[in-house]
Motif scaffolding. Structure first.
Motif, PDB file in Angstrom:
ATOM      1  N   PRO A   1       0.831  -1.211   0.000  1.00  0.00           N
ATOM      2  CA  PRO A   1       0.000   0.000   0.000  1.00  0.00           C
ATOM      3  C   PRO A   1       0.863   1.258   0.000  1.00  0.00           C
ATOM      4  O   PRO A   1       1.819   1.369   0.756  1.00  0.00           O
ATOM      5  CB  PRO A   1      -0.808  -0.140   1.292  1.00  0.00           C
ATOM      6  N   LEU A   2       0.519   2.210  -0.882  1.00  0.00           N
ATOM      7  CA  LEU A   2       1.361   3.383  -1.101  1.00  0.00           C
ATOM      8  C   LEU A   2       0.571   4.654  -0.802  1.00  0.00           C
ATOM      9  O   LEU A   2      -0.575   4.814  -1.253  1.00  0.00           O
ATOM     10  CB  LEU A   2       1.880   3.395  -2.534  1.00  0.00           C
ATOM     11  N   ILE A   3       1.193   5.553  -0.037  1.00  0.00           N
ATOM     12  CA  ILE A   3       0.620   6.861   0.286  1.00  0.00           C
ATOM     13  C   ILE A   3       1.430   7.917  -0.456  1.00  0.00           C
ATOM     14  O   ILE A   3       2.661   7.971  -0.336  1.00  0.00           O
ATOM     15  CB  ILE A   3       0.655   7.132   1.801  1.00  0.00           C
ATOM     16  N   SER A   4       0.738   8.776  -1.228  1.00  0.00           N
ATOM     17  CA  SER A   4       1.397   9.850  -1.949  1.00  0.00           C
ATOM     18  C   SER A   4       1.265  11.132  -1.140  1.00  0.00           C
ATOM     19  O   SER A   4       0.153  11.540  -0.765  1.00  0.00           O
ATOM     20  CB  SER A   4       0.769  10.025  -3.334  1.00  0.00           C
ATOM     21  N   ALA A   5       2.396  11.794  -0.882  1.00  0.00           N
ATOM     22  CA  ALA A   5       2.410  13.058  -0.146  1.00  0.00           C
ATOM     23  C   ALA A   5       3.361  14.008  -0.860  1.00  0.00           C
ATOM     24  O   ALA A   5       4.420  14.369  -0.338  1.00  0.00           O
ATOM     25  CB  ALA A   5       2.833  12.827   1.303  1.00  0.00           C
ATOM     26  N   VAL A   6       2.991  14.408  -2.061  1.00  0.00           N
ATOM     27  CA  VAL A   6       3.838  15.258  -2.905  1.00  0.00           C
ATOM     28  C   VAL A   6       3.228  16.653  -2.940  1.00  0.00           C
ATOM     29  O   VAL A   6       2.070  16.824  -3.364  1.00  0.00           O
ATOM     30  CB  VAL A   6       3.954  14.674  -4.326  1.00  0.00           C
ATOM     31  N   GLY A   7       4.005  17.641  -2.503  1.00  0.00           N
ATOM     32  CA  GLY A   7       3.541  19.023  -2.540  1.00  0.00           C
ATOM     33  C   GLY A   7       2.595  19.347  -1.399  1.00  0.00           C
ATOM     34  O   GLY A   7       2.410  18.575  -0.443  1.00  0.00           O
ATOM     35  N   HIS A   8       1.960  20.538  -1.505  1.00  0.00           N
ATOM     36  CA  HIS A   8       0.978  20.961  -0.520  1.00  0.00           C
ATOM     37  C   HIS A   8      -0.389  20.428  -0.884  1.00  0.00           C
ATOM     38  O   HIS A   8      -0.551  19.715  -1.886  1.00  0.00           O
ATOM     39  CB  HIS A   8       0.957  22.495  -0.419  1.00  0.00           C
ATOM     40  N   GLU A   9      -1.373  20.789  -0.083  1.00  0.00           N
ATOM     41  CA  GLU A   9      -2.718  20.246  -0.296  1.00  0.00           C
ATOM     42  C   GLU A   9      -3.300  20.669  -1.627  1.00  0.00           C
ATOM     43  O   GLU A   9      -4.043  19.911  -2.269  1.00  0.00           O
ATOM     44  CB  GLU A   9      -3.629  20.695   0.848  1.00  0.00           C
ATOM     45  N   THR A  10      -2.943  21.872  -2.103  1.00  0.00           N
ATOM     46  CA  THR A  10      -3.499  22.351  -3.381  1.00  0.00           C
ATOM     47  C   THR A  10      -2.761  21.783  -4.589  1.00  0.00           C
ATOM     48  O   THR A  10      -3.264  21.863  -5.711  1.00  0.00           O
ATOM     49  CB  THR A  10      -3.442  23.883  -3.420  1.00  0.00           C
ATOM     50  N   ASP A  11      -1.559  21.254  -4.383  1.00  0.00           N
ATOM     51  CA  ASP A  11      -0.799  20.665  -5.486  1.00  0.00           C
ATOM     52  C   ASP A  11      -1.302  19.254  -5.767  1.00  0.00           C
ATOM     53  O   ASP A  11      -1.709  18.533  -4.857  1.00  0.00           O
ATOM     54  CB  ASP A  11       0.690  20.617  -5.135  1.00  0.00           C
ATOM     55  N   TRP A  12      -1.259  18.874  -7.013  1.00  0.00           N
ATOM     56  CA  TRP A  12      -1.584  17.487  -7.340  1.00  0.00           C
ATOM     57  C   TRP A  12      -0.715  17.044  -8.514  1.00  0.00           C
ATOM     58  O   TRP A  12      -0.358  17.833  -9.386  1.00  0.00           O
ATOM     59  CB  TRP A  12      -3.064  17.314  -7.672  1.00  0.00           C
ATOM     60  N   THR A  13      -0.344  15.765  -8.491  1.00  0.00           N
ATOM     61  CA  THR A  13       0.461  15.140  -9.530  1.00  0.00           C
ATOM     62  C   THR A  13      -0.180  13.807  -9.904  1.00  0.00           C
ATOM     63  O   THR A  13      -1.093  13.324  -9.228  1.00  0.00           O
ATOM     64  CB  THR A  13       1.909  14.908  -9.052  1.00  0.00           C
ATOM     65  N   LEU A  14       0.326  13.191 -10.962  1.00  0.00           N
ATOM     66  CA  LEU A  14      -0.256  11.920 -11.425  1.00  0.00           C
ATOM     67  C   LEU A  14      -0.022  10.779 -10.446  1.00  0.00           C
ATOM     68  O   LEU A  14      -0.800   9.829 -10.407  1.00  0.00           O
ATOM     69  CB  LEU A  14       0.316  11.564 -12.800  1.00  0.00           C
ATOM     70  N   ILE A  15       1.056  10.864  -9.637  1.00  0.00           N
ATOM     71  CA  ILE A  15       1.277   9.790  -8.666  1.00  0.00           C
ATOM     72  C   ILE A  15       0.187   9.783  -7.604  1.00  0.00           C
ATOM     73  O   ILE A  15      -0.125   8.748  -7.015  1.00  0.00           O
ATOM     74  CB  ILE A  15       2.675   9.919  -8.014  1.00  0.00           C
ATOM     75  N   ASP A  16      -0.450  10.959  -7.356  1.00  0.00           N
ATOM     76  CA  ASP A  16      -1.557  11.010  -6.401  1.00  0.00           C
ATOM     77  C   ASP A  16      -2.723  10.164  -6.876  1.00  0.00           C
ATOM     78  O   ASP A  16      -3.421   9.536  -6.071  1.00  0.00           O
ATOM     79  CB  ASP A  16      -2.021  12.462  -6.211  1.00  0.00           C
ATOM     80  N   LEU A  17      -2.942  10.113  -8.188  1.00  0.00           N
ATOM     81  CA  LEU A  17      -4.054   9.333  -8.736  1.00  0.00           C
ATOM     82  C   LEU A  17      -3.754   7.837  -8.743  1.00  0.00           C
ATOM     83  O   LEU A  17      -4.663   7.010  -8.626  1.00  0.00           O
ATOM     84  CB  LEU A  17      -4.367   9.809 -10.155  1.00  0.00           C
TER      85      LEU A  17
END
Length: 506
Positions: A236-252
């Motif tokens: 299981p993987l948790i993505s924590a890249v950038g701040h709350e308003t930032d989003w990247t493809l790894i988050d999806l």
């Protein structure tokens, strides 16, 4: 010819050099805007690409030193602004642009490329909810893929230590720059490749973390290799890249997205104090529930026992039936004994000693008759087999080539003892051996016949060669056979009835 003599004459190198200087003087340092076409990244580290619009294509090259400092890696279809200078490549008679820096043509170009990549990967099912794995309630080991320096790893370790101290493994990577995407993807796959019970423990949860930044700073986490590694992760993987308003493809592609690295640590581990309090509360509720259940069951048992009849009332009817049966028991036992005594008397009448002796005598007589019949049958069988053996022995003796020799014939052999079947294979001067009655004679073949060799004397006939009369019984045949074997010479004789072993008979 006179007109051509006024035209300037150049060598190939001279004309190439003049063109190179002319282009570099006119286009000293320029910025070119266009869409990236072909992008090639060979092992040398340089990047070869094409910048194009709807009418023309400009070849470009980014040297390895500048390529490592690019904020955004060039990709086909990305609209960029390239800064550099125009020069020529004399080896192929073409011009090109040596690019020092490359930047997207505004944030919109990157967002357009990001949306296109998002649609492509979503069509492959990498963002599907059914692929996502639930986080474990109580992990033992947590793996973190991030930079080993900076505030991110410190915040994660601090929050895990406050909530529930666990074993944390850090996979150090660059979180920005050209090698960011390849290192992050390698970290995710590396943790998944660890054995469950290996020397390095396999994490139960993975955290991929980075602080905030611009879209260019976070672009490495939009790389296709990183997204595929996150989607393929069996941990299981948790993505924590950038701040709350930032989003990247790894988050999806991740199983869970955390707004910050600190939030990822909170998702990964529970609060130990809260769990201890919850366990204590559940323990008290369990004890109270058990006491209440025991009291309820005790009350129900008392009510049920009060409704039951007295023990003497329950046993009254069975006791009466027992008394009635006990009264009939003595009479029944006597009748049963009488019946069995009569049966025994009837059976024992046939078991007198006289009867048994008569049966034994009859059996003996029958056994004696069978014994005499068996002895007679065995004797007859032995006589038939003895007669058959005598006939076979006489036939074997009559067919033996030795009996033919006894009638005056001879077997011709060569020097090695091989029988010769005809005279065609005999040459003049060939040594021969003649086996005849009374022994063996050596001879030498010539054109007119066989000449005995005077140096060899005739072997005397052994006593065992005398004709032996046919045996009259099996015992006499066995004795004669043993006597022949004891007196026979050591060489092996072949039967005269075998056509391959038969020599010439005279």
């Amino acid at each position: 010819m006179s007109e051509r003599s006024n035209i300037a004459e150049y060598t190939v190198s001279e004309i190439s050099g003049d063109i190179k200087r002319e282009l570099e003087d006119k286009f000293d340092y320029i910025r070119v805007r266009g869409e990236l076409g072909r992008v090639s990244k060979p092992a040398s580290g340089h990047i070869y690409l094409d910048v194009k619009d709807d009418k023309a294509v400009l070849s470009g090259i980014i040297w390895r030193g500048n390529a490592s400092r690019l904020k955004v890696q060039p990709e086909q279809g990305l609209e960029v602004i390239a800064t550099g200078k125009i020069t020529t490549f004399p080896g192929q008679s073409r011009y090109q642009m040596v690019i020092d820096s490359l930047e997207p043509a505004g944030t919109g170009a990157l967002m357009a490329l990001l949306e296109e990549r998002k649609r492509k990967l979503a069509a492959e099912g990498l963002f599907a909810e059914e692929r996502k794995i639930a986080l474990p309630r109580m992990p033992r080991v947590i793996g973190v893929v991030t930079s080993p320096t900076g505030a991110v790893i410190r915040d994660i370790l601090h929050r895990i230590s406050d909530r529930f101290p666990l074993h944390v493994l850090v996979w150090p990577v660059r979180v920005q720059g050209e090698s960011c995407s390849s290192e992050v993807a390698a970290g995710i796959r590396g943790f998944n490749a660890l054995e469950a019970n290996g020397e390095i423990p396999r994490p139960d949860v993975l955290i991929v973390a980075r602080g905030g930044g611009s879209i260019e700073d976070l672009w490495g986490f939009n790389d296709e290799a990183v997204v595929r590694a996150a989607a393929d992760s069996r941990i299981p993987l948790i993505s924590a890249v950038g701040h709350e308003t930032d989003w990247t493809l790894i988050d999806l592609a991740a199983d869970v997205r955390a707004p910050t690295p600190t939030g990822a640590a909170e998702f990964a581990v529970p609060v130990k104090v809260e769990m201890t309090a919850q366990v204590g509360d559940l323990s008290r509720r369990l004890s109270t529930g058990l006491l209440r259940l025991l009291q309820t069951r005790r009350t129900e048992l008392r009510a049920a026992s009060a409704a039951l009849p007295a023990p003497r009332d329950l046993l009254a009817l069975p006791r009466q039936r027992f008394d009635m049966v006990a009264g009939r028991l003595e009479h029944g036992l006597k009748m049963n004994a009488r019946i069995h005594r009569n049966s025994l008397t009837a059976v024992s009448s046939g078991l007198r000693p006289v009867t048994l002796r008569r049966q034994v005598t009859q059996g003996r007589e029958r056994l004696q008759v069978l014994k005499d019949r068996a002895a007679a049958a065995f004797s007859n069988q032995v006589q038939r087999q003895r007669l058959r053996l005598n006939n076979s022995s006489g036939l074997l003796s009559s067919l033996s080539y030795e009996r033919v020799i006894d009638r005056g014939y001879a077997v011709i052999r060569d020097e090695s003892g091989t029988p010769l079947a005809s005279a065609q294979g005999i040459v003049s001067g060939q040594p021969l051996k003649l086996e005849m009655k009374g022994g063996t004679v050596s001879a030498v073949a010539d054109e007119g016949g066989v000449t005995p060799t005077p140096a060899r004397a005739v072997k005397p006939m052994p006593a065992s060669a005398e004709p032996t009369p046919p045996p009259k019984s099996l015992e006499e045949h066995v004795a004669q056979t043993k006597a022949k074997q004891a007196k026979a010479p050591a060489r092996k004789k072949k039967s005269a009835v075998d056509p391959d072993a038969q020599g010439s008979l005279f």
